[in-house]
Design an enzyme around this catalytic site. Structure first.
Site, mmCIF file in Angstrom:
data_model
loop_
_atom_site.group_PDB
_atom_site.id
_atom_site.type_symbol
_atom_site.label_atom_id
_atom_site.label_comp_id
_atom_site.label_asym_id
_atom_site.label_seq_id
_atom_site.Cartn_x
_atom_site.Cartn_y
_atom_site.Cartn_z
ATOM 1 N N GLY A 19 -3.220 3.928 7.723
ATOM 2 C CA GLY A 19 -2.228 2.860 7.825
ATOM 3 C C GLY A 19 -1.770 2.758 9.271
ATOM 4 N N MET A 73 -11.126 -6.351 4.981
ATOM 5 C CA MET A 73 -10.476 -5.349 5.813
ATOM 6 C C MET A 73 -10.230 -5.919 7.204
ATOM 7 S SD MET A 73 -9.981 -2.940 3.774
ATOM 8 C CE MET A 73 -9.231 -1.827 4.965
ATOM 9 N N GLY A 102 -4.741 -4.559 6.068
ATOM 10 C CA GLY A 102 -4.780 -3.763 7.306
ATOM 11 C C GLY A 102 -4.058 -4.436 8.453
ATOM 12 N N GLY A 156 -9.152 3.781 6.580
ATOM 13 C CA GLY A 156 -8.912 5.216 6.765
ATOM 14 C C GLY A 156 -7.463 5.534 7.053
ATOM 15 N N HIS A 160 -8.077 0.728 -4.397
ATOM 16 C CA HIS A 160 -9.040 0.524 -3.308
ATOM 17 C C HIS A 160 -9.792 1.835 -3.101
ATOM 18 C CE1 HIS A 160 -9.591 -0.475 1.268
ATOM 19 N NE2 HIS A 160 -10.730 -0.431 0.619
ATOM 20 N N SER A 212 0.848 -1.194 0.000
ATOM 21 C CA SER A 212 0.000 0.000 0.000
ATOM 22 C C SER A 212 0.885 1.247 0.000
ATOM 23 C CB SER A 212 -0.885 0.016 1.248
ATOM 24 O OG SER A 212 -1.370 1.330 1.459
#
Ligand code: DX5
Ligand code: ZN
Length: 219
Positions: free
Chosen positions: A145, A138, A177, A143, A67, A9
Site C-alpha cells: 500500500g 492495477m 493502487g 505488493g 484480491h 483495502s
C-alpha cells in the site's frame, strides 16, 4: 449519474483490530471490503490467508472483494471460496490456464475478477471478457500500500470502457493502487466503476474513514 463503489483495502488497516476495522468500514458506508492476499512469492510481501478471511466473514454482511496475489493460484481458489469470498480476483500470470481458473471460480458460484498489472496488456484477456465479472486494473505494481499512482494506466481504463460499450459486455472496472483525492476523478472519468483505496481511506483527514469514503464518491 454513475454510482461509484468504494472497496477499502484492509492492507492499510490495523491488523491487530481487523474485526473492528471491517465493522468501522461497514458503518462508514463502504460498498465492499478489498482483501489483499499476498504470499511472498507472487509479490514480495506476505499478508493474510483464507483462515483469517473465514473468521472475519461472520462480522460483516459486506461483500469480500478478495484480491489473490498468490501463485500458483488455481489450487487455492476453493479455500477462498469456502472462506467466504464473494469476488475472487486472480492474476493471469499466477495460473497456467486462465480459462480453467475462471471456470473453477464459477464452480463455486463466486464473481470472477482478473487483475492486470501496469505492464500486463489488455490483449491477455480480450477473448475472455465475456466470462469475467470484474477487471481489476492495477495502478501500482502489486505488493504494498501507499505507492504512487501510475497515470499511464488511465488509457487502459479508457480502452476497457470502450470495449465494454462496443461489445455490450457487463464486467465492472475496478482500479487499485495509489488512489487519492487528486487522481480519483480522472480514474472515474476514464471509466472506473469501483475504486480500491487503502492509504487514502485510512490515513487522510486524521483517519476519518466515513469522510474519506464519501469524498471518493464525489464527482
Ligand atoms: C497493492 C494492493 C492494493 C493496495 C492499495 O498490492 O493490491 O489494494 O493495498 O493500497 P493504497 O490505496 O494504499 O495504494
Ligand atoms: Zn488489491
Amino acid at each position: 449519474m454513475k454510482k461509484i463503489q468504494i472497496s477499502p483495502s484492509i492492507l492499510s488497516a490495523d491488523f491487530s483490530q481487523l474485526k473492528n476495522e471491517i465493522k468501522r468500514l461497514e458503518e462508514a458506508g463502504a460498498d465492499m471490503i478489498h482483501i489483499d492476499v499476498m504470499d511472498g512469492h507472487f509479490v514480495p510481501n506476505l499478508t493474510i490467508g483464507s483462515p483469517v478471511i473465514k473468521i472475519l466473514r461472520k462480522y460483516t454482511k459486506l461483500p469480500f472483494d478478495v484480491h489473490l496475489m498468490i501463485s500458483p493460484v488455481h489450487k487455492y481458489i476453493g479455500a477462498y471460496a469456502d472462506a467466504g469470498a464473494d469476488i475472487i480476483t486472480i492474476h493471469p500470470e499466477a495460473t497456467d490456464n486462465l480459462i480453467n481458473s475462471i471456470k473453477h471460480i464459477r464452480e463455486f458460484k463466486k464473481k470472477v475478477g482478473v487483475s492486470l498489472n501496469p505492464d500486463t496488456k489488455i490483449n491477455v484477456i480480450t477473448n475472455l471478457l465475456d466470462q469475467i465479472d470484474l477487471v481489476l486494473i492495477m495502478s501500482v505494481f502489486p505488493g504494498f500500500g501507499g505507492q504512487k499512482f501510475m497515470p499511464e494506466v488511465i488509457s487502459k481504463i479508457e480502452e476497457l470502457k470502450k470495449i465494454k460499450n462496443q461489445k455490450n459486455l457487463n464486467y465492472e472496472i475496478e482500479v487499485d493502487g495509489g488512489i487519492n483525492f487528486t487522481n480519483y476523478k480522472s480514474v472515474i472519468e476514464a471509466g472506473a466503476d469501483i475504486l480500491v483505496s487503502g492509504t487514502t481511506i485510512f490515513k487522510e483527514n486524521n483517519g476519518d474513514i466515513k469522510k474519506n469514503i464519501d469524498s471518493l464518491k464525489l464527482i
